[in-house]
Design an enzyme around this catalytic site. Structure first.
Site, PDB file in Angstrom:
ATOM      1  N   GLU A 137      -1.992  15.999   1.488  1.00 20.31           N
ATOM      2  CA  GLU A 137      -0.939  15.401   0.657  1.00 20.31           C
ATOM      3  C   GLU A 137      -0.342  16.369  -0.355  1.00 20.31           C
ATOM      4  OE1 GLU A 137      -3.630  13.779   1.592  1.00 20.31           O
ATOM      5  OE2 GLU A 137      -2.890  11.977   2.577  1.00 20.31           O
ATOM      6  N   HIS A 173      -6.044   1.113   0.005  1.00 20.63           N
ATOM      7  CA  HIS A 173      -4.858   1.113   0.874  1.00 20.63           C
ATOM      8  C   HIS A 173      -3.917  -0.046   0.555  1.00 20.63           C
ATOM      9  CE1 HIS A 173      -7.361   3.871   3.201  1.00 20.63           C
ATOM     10  NE2 HIS A 173      -6.297   4.206   3.914  1.00 20.63           N
TER      11      HIS A 173
END
Lengths: 323, 337
Positions: free
Chosen positions: B70, B139
């Site tokens: 990321e 999530h």
């Protein structure tokens, strides 16, 4: 060593500008006129200049918080740099960036960076842009031995290999990350280049205090990367003459260490000795450059002192909305 | 007007902008899907199907499938943007901002300011956020409060397919970094979408989803629909709600909120982020500061509790603001004194 007289004088001048810029900052910081953190590059000039001499403005570099040398070598304006470090609104970044965040995109200089390891992923992006443009341009990530331990650097190296980005990871190993030695902090106990090699890159190693070694090595690295072979890495063994930041008492140095480094590992003295021994330039040529540089630095300091200061209104400039 | 799903609005807008401007590039984990596998490229076109078909159309140099990295993704978007491209990066789940925070926070949002206004950073970072999928604590989060708290980032939260079109196109054409938050529970939502290839929605302009004179309800994303349902129920009892869809958490359309509260005198802010230091508290504070004289009752925030997002269906339902809770908050205000 096949450089023309002009190129030799130009390289020496550029290294001397960085050296005197920094030595002068070191002096001026004592007066209290310069605010904030300043990290000096002194001792590593041969790397910045030996690398950037091969680049033009459409090649990009991403720098570190020890970025003055990279900025100057990449073509950032001397007066604009000095004014920025002084915090003037006439500075290269209007006094918003200061020493750690100087940038000039027009010169292909995408920023010094206050975050250790912050630059390498950005350099990969710039390299992907260069790849899209397809003109054999490259992007260079300057990182120190400290940044080589950051995960961002690892991510960037892997992504560069995976995407075949024309990115060159230039590791300047000055043996200290802040106040900690490389023998302790780099777990391989060996070198940084071997890490890059493990990511699948071709790597080079050279003496970063020898301008000609840097210059010649970079020519090979750049030929390789510009030819479309993907990323590469190079580790330069170099020295840092001042502390991590200005004001660092450097109690971690050994007795006489800095004097010894200045006597034996000074890239400017080595350049001088080498070109005069080979009779490429004589002492008078180099002394003339020295004098010219000292005048330019003096003028930059005078201009920075006299330059316009920012006002409170400038705080709100260059954000999209002020809450 | 064409009917289209929220997720298709994402991919068609990106494709149209890539067609229009060669500088637009896409990068992210699995945006091609299947790279390096026996199935091959486009075996899967992104886990949300928000990049399906782009690789085949635009090729590997403009649709860059990345490793799971990321920091390198957002960092590469930064470098692409500084070097003159218009990257549209996907972080997959908004929860992963933590892994890339430096590049979002210290780099992207600060370049223009730190570099004295001489630098643009026209990057878009797309990410799927929000609860409703029983995907649990790592999530499911709504992260806009964190990103809105970072000066220099624009934060967009579309609640309809049409807004995806107009706001994403605006984001790609914008010269500043934009965080584009797609609610994962809205991807299957269908709605009318303008056909105009230059249809954009400027940032900082809220949309009035329902009009009414008694209570102002402010929301965005998935919960906007919940607010509309609550407003419909309340309308049956003669209680009129102004339902304001913020569209962008930053810049914030303060004027739309204040103008409405000046008429209604009552405010309910419905937000999916945790209650402390969040958008709901921020808007309540704005109204208390700038429209105090208009208030007939204290501003109300309807948010999840200050907990991580739970897993089990019953728990997640209890966690999220519901139509019932929104309705109750409005009735509480109507009954004040």
């Amino acid at each position: 060593m096949q450089l023309s007289r002009e190129a030799l004088l130009g390289a020496y001048r550029q290294m001397k500008v960085i050296r005197e810029f920094e030595e002068r900052l070191h002096t001026e910081i004592q007066t209290g006129e310069i605010a904030g953190f300043t990290h000096l590059y002194c001792g590593q000039e041969a790397v910045a200049v030996g690398v950037c001499e091969h680049l033009d403005t459409s090649d990009k570099i991403v720098s570190t918080h020890r970025g003055h040398g990279h900025c100057l070598a990449k073509g950032c304006d001397l007066d604009g740099m000095m004014k920025e470090i002084w915090g003037s609104r006439e500075g290269l970044c209007k006094g918003k960036g200061g020493s750690m965040h100087i940038a000039d995109v027009d010169q292909g200089m995408l920023g010094a960076n206050g975050i250790v390891g912050g630059g390498a992923p950005i350099a990969v992006g710039a390299a992907l842009a260069a790849k899209l443009d397809g003109a054999g341009k490259v992007s260079i990530a300057f990182s120190g031995d400290g940044a080589c331990n950051q995960g961002t650097t690892f991510e960037a190296m892997n992504m560069a290999v995976v995407t075949q980005a024309p990115c060159i990871f230039v590791f300047e190993n000055n043996h200290y990350s802040e106040h900690t030695g490389v023998d302790y902090a780099v777990g391989t106990q060996k070198d940084i280049a071997s890490r890059a090699e493990a990511f699948g890159m071709k790597v080079w190693r050279a003496d970063g205090t020898d301008f000609f070694a840097v210059h010649d090595t970079m020519r090979e690295v750049l030929d390789y990367v510009r030819a479309g072979n993907g990323p590469a890495a190079v580790e330069f063994d170099t020295e840092r003459f001042f502390g991590h930041f200005e004001g660092d008492p450097q109690r971690y140095r050994g007795p006489g260490e800095i004097d010894r480094l200045r006597a034996t590992r000074d890239c400017l003295s080595k350049f001088r000795d080498s070109v005069t021994a080979a009779k490429l330039l004589d002492g008078a040529d180099l002394d003339a450059v020295d004098a010219e540089v000292m005048n330019a630095i003096e003028a930059a300091v005078t201009a920075a002192r006299a330059a316009e200061r920012p006002t409170a209104d400038d705080v709100l400039a260059d954000v999209y909305i002020a809450y | 007007m064409a009917k289209m799903m929220y997720r298709d609005a994402v991919v068609t807008t990106i494709a149209e902008e890539m067609e229009r401007d060669a500088n637009v590039v896409v990068l992210g984990e699995d945006v091609v899907g299947g790279m390096g596998t026996a199935g091959g490229p486009e075996a899967i076109g992104g886990i949300w199907s928000t990049s399906t078909g782009l690789f085949g159309k635009f090729g590997k140099d403009r649709v860059i499938d990345t490793p799971i990295s990321e920091s390198a993704i957002v960092g590469a978007a930064n470098g692409l943007a500084l070097a003159g491209k218009r990257p549209v990066a996907e972080l997959m789940f908004a929860d992963f901002i933590g892994v890339s925070l430096d590049q979002l926070w210290n780099q992207m949002g600060k370049f223009r300011y730190m570099f004295g206004g001489k630098t643009k950073c026209p990057a878009v970072i797309r990410m799927a956020y929000g609860a409703g999928y029983n995907a649990a604590a790592q999530h499911s989060q709504a992260v806009h409060q964190i990103l809105t708290g970072m000066p220099g980032l624009k934060v967009v939260m579309p609640s309809t397919p049409a807004d995806v079109k107009g706001l994403l196109r605006q984001a790609i054409r914008d010269d500043d970094p934009v965080i584009f938050l797609e609610h994962k529970a809205l991807y299957g939502m269908t709605g009318e979408v303008p056909d105009d290839p230059d249809f954009t929605i400027p940032f900082g302009h809220a949309r009035l989803a329902r009009a009414g004179e008694d209570v102002t309800i402010v929301s965005s994303g998935l919960l906007l629909g919940f607010c509309e349902q609550a407003a419909d129920r309340l309308a049956a009892d003669g209680i009129g709600c102004d339902v304001i869809d913020l569209r962008t958490a930053s810049p914030l359309d303060e004027e739309a909120i204040l103008d409405s509260v000046e008429v209604t005198g009552r405010l309910v802010v419905v937000d999916e982020a945790p209650p402390r230091c969040g958008l709901a508290a921020d808007i309540c504070s704005l109204v208390a500061n700038k429209a105090f004289a208009s208030l007939k009752a204290p501003p109300q925030a309807v948010t999840p509790p200050h907990t991580p997002v739970p897993f089990a269906r019953e728990l997640e339902s209890a966690y999220l603001p519901s139509v019932d809770k929104i309705e109750a908050a409005v009735r509480k205000l109507m009954a004040w004194r």
